[in-house]
Design an enzyme around this catalytic site. Structure first.
Site, PDB file in Angstrom:
ATOM      1  N   ARG A  64       0.787  -1.253   0.000  1.00 11.57           N
ATOM      2  CA  ARG A  64       0.000   0.000   0.000  1.00 11.57           C
ATOM      3  C   ARG A  64       0.810   1.291   0.000  1.00 11.57           C
ATOM      4  O   ARG A  64       0.246   2.365   0.192  1.00 11.57           O
ATOM      5  CB  ARG A  64      -0.937   0.050   1.226  1.00 11.57           C
ATOM      6  CG  ARG A  64      -1.817  -1.163   1.416  1.00 11.57           C
ATOM      7  CD  ARG A  64      -2.773  -1.358   0.285  1.00 11.57           C
ATOM      8  NE  ARG A  64      -3.837  -2.313   0.599  1.00 11.57           N
ATOM      9  CZ  ARG A  64      -4.437  -3.055  -0.311  1.00 11.57           C
ATOM     10  NH1 ARG A  64      -4.090  -2.954  -1.591  1.00 11.57           N
ATOM     11  NH2 ARG A  64      -5.388  -3.887   0.027  1.00 11.57           N
ATOM     12  N   ASN A  94      -0.547  -2.037  -7.192  1.00  9.09           N
ATOM     13  CA  ASN A  94      -1.755  -1.192  -7.104  1.00  9.09           C
ATOM     14  C   ASN A  94      -1.678  -0.180  -5.967  1.00  9.09           C
ATOM     15  O   ASN A  94      -2.486  -0.148  -5.061  1.00  9.09           O
ATOM     16  CB  ASN A  94      -3.039  -2.037  -7.030  1.00  9.09           C
ATOM     17  CG  ASN A  94      -3.120  -2.946  -5.806  1.00  9.09           C
ATOM     18  OD1 ASN A  94      -2.133  -3.211  -5.142  1.00  9.09           O
ATOM     19  ND2 ASN A  94      -4.322  -3.419  -5.498  1.00  9.09           N
ATOM     20  N   ASP A 270      -1.522 -12.892  -0.609  1.00  6.38           N
ATOM     21  CA  ASP A 270      -2.457 -11.844  -1.035  1.00  6.38           C
ATOM     22  C   ASP A 270      -2.859 -10.980   0.177  1.00  6.38           C
ATOM     23  O   ASP A 270      -4.015 -10.566   0.291  1.00  6.38           O
ATOM     24  CB  ASP A 270      -3.700 -12.440  -1.711  1.00  6.38           C
ATOM     25  CG  ASP A 270      -4.473 -11.401  -2.522  1.00  6.38           C
ATOM     26  OD1 ASP A 270      -3.991 -10.260  -2.648  1.00  6.38           O
ATOM     27  OD2 ASP A 270      -5.566 -11.733  -3.022  1.00  6.38           O
ATOM     28  N   HIS A 274      -6.728  -3.209   4.807  1.00  6.97           N
ATOM     29  CA  HIS A 274      -7.599  -2.051   4.586  1.00  6.97           C
ATOM     30  C   HIS A 274      -7.916  -1.405   5.930  1.00  6.97           C
ATOM     31  O   HIS A 274      -7.871  -2.065   6.965  1.00  6.97           O
ATOM     32  CB  HIS A 274      -8.922  -2.491   3.940  1.00  6.97           C
ATOM     33  CG  HIS A 274      -8.781  -2.948   2.525  1.00  6.97           C
ATOM     34  ND1 HIS A 274      -8.458  -2.103   1.491  1.00  6.97           N
ATOM     35  CD2 HIS A 274      -8.915  -4.176   1.965  1.00  6.97           C
ATOM     36  CE1 HIS A 274      -8.397  -2.796   0.360  1.00  6.97           C
ATOM     37  NE2 HIS A 274      -8.672  -4.056   0.627  1.00  6.97           N
TER      38      HIS A 274
END
Ligand code: NCD
Ligand code: ZN
Length: 385
Positions: A64, A94, A270, A274
């Site tokens: 992140r 990402n 994975d 969040h």
């Protein structure tokens, strides 16, 4: 740097299961035998009752950073990983900005170097801004990484995927594919691979049908690798938002059979942290790198799958795929090791996660096998209290 001697420990990797001593010198595994004469510059660890494995290598981590550091950052993500027994992480692209350019990749690699925790391999996006339209400047990015992925997004344009695979063959890099809808895209990518060749790794497969398609392709002689996550083998039929979704019991059984029969190459976490708010607003993903080993060990033990196999999927195969001089406990290899207590049962407690992401549906779940010590290049970087 002090040498480390781990005495009377069970030494397990993909190829062996023995009892002995391991001497670490200058960041490398120096010798594996019964060692008696040691100098005062050696720290001795009593390994009796514990198991020493090569530390784990995660081919699929979301760190992140940059851009979503409220979810995780390079420091918390790596410290969480070390607690989970991991010393090498392949960080997905990402981020914000997307890791599709030299400035962003340099930012990550420089920050990782300063932190000096795990070995960070930054993955570059296949297409600019993960939009699936235009392939990144691969030549330029190849001086930083050999891994390319649009993970989080599927490359729907067949021509783009075909080109990426063809380039991967000519320029010797790997494409990690995120497939949604899973079967349809895996099927397409395997057909393209057969047509144009290339270096393909299929991320997080989860369906029985996909396992069957992979078996068929591998039996035909097609060369590629594939991955399953800890959570997709840990539980079925759970209502918790993650990509791919939790599947049915028969899918979980097929994944486990696939592992037993040697069709699955890698366990990739994975790890997808969040914030509480983002999760409530529907962001898919599970924060799990701290518990991944215990989840996998529990499943493997219940299904009579050996610890050698676990080590193969969590260390040896990823090391082979990534071309690293580790993944086995062997003289001359990097001293990237993890000491575990296979008897210790404990409850996953998300509130104790180092990761900023507490999003994990297995809070309070009983697991088995605990990481006690993580060593990276001869340095102890995590110690269980
Ligand atoms: C991933 C994330 O949060 O980055 N989430 C997930 O559920 N695996 C992206 C993705 O693969 O969808
Ligand atoms: Zn994905």
């Amino acid at each position: 740097m002090k040498n480390i001697l781990i005495k009377n420990v069970n030494i397990v990797d993909a190829k062996k299961n023995i009892c002995g001593d391991v001497l670490i010198k200058d960041g490398k595994i120096y010798s594996i035998k019964n060692i008696e004469n040691i100098d005062e510059n050696t720290k001795i660890i009593d390994g009796k009752g514990f198991t020493l494995l090569p530390s784990f290598i995660d081919m699929h981590t979301h760190l992140r950073d940059p851009g979503y550091t409220q979810k995780e950052d390079l420091e918390t993500g790596q410290k969480a990983a070390l607690k989970g027994g991991y010393t090498t992480l392949c960080a997905m692209a990402n981020t914000d900005p997307v890791c599709d350019n030299k400035e962003t990749i340099e930012y990550v690699l420089n920050k990782a170097k300063e932190l000096d925790l795990c070995n960070i391999i930054q993955i570059c996006a296949v297409t600019k801004n993960l939009e699936g339209k235009e392939i990144v400047n691969i030549d330029e990015m190849l001086s930083y990484t050999k891994l390319f992925s649009d993970d989080g997004k599927t490359i729907f344009d067949e021509d783009i995927m075909k080109k990426a695979l063809a380039f991967s063959k000519d320029l010797d890099f790997k494409v990690l594919t995120h497939c949604q809808p899973e079967f349809k895209i895996v099927d397409r990518d395997l057909s393209l691979l057969e047509e144009v060749g290339g270096n393909l790794h299929i991320c997080h497969i989860s369906l029985k049908k996909t396992v069957e398609r992979i078996k068929e392709a591998k039996n035909k002689g097609l060369k590629f690798t594939c991955e399953v996550t800890p959570h997709h083998i840990f539980k079925s039929d759970i209502e918790y938002k993650v990509n791919p979704s939790f599947r049915k019991k028969e899918d979980v059984s097929a994944l486990i059979e696939g592992i037993k029969e040697g069709y699955i190459d890698v366990i990739g976490t994975d790890h997808a942290p969040h914030t509480k708010e983002d999760k409530e607003n529907g962001s898919p993903g599970i924060s799990l790198i701290e518990a991944a080993f215990s989840m996998v060990y529990k499943v493997f033990e219940e299904n009579n799958i050996s610890l050698n196999k676990l080590s193969q999927l969590m260390s040896y195969n990823p090391a082979q795929i990534l071309n690293l001089n580790e993944g086995l406990i062997q003289e001359g290899y990097e001293a990237n090791l993890v000491l575990v207590d296979l008897q210790e049962e404990y409850k996953i407690e998300t509130k104790k996660f180092i990761s900023k992401g507490k999003n994990n549906p297995f809070d309070e779940e009983l697991v088995k096998g605990k990481v006690k010590l993580t060593i990276k290049n001869g340095k102890i970087l995590h110690k269980d209290q």
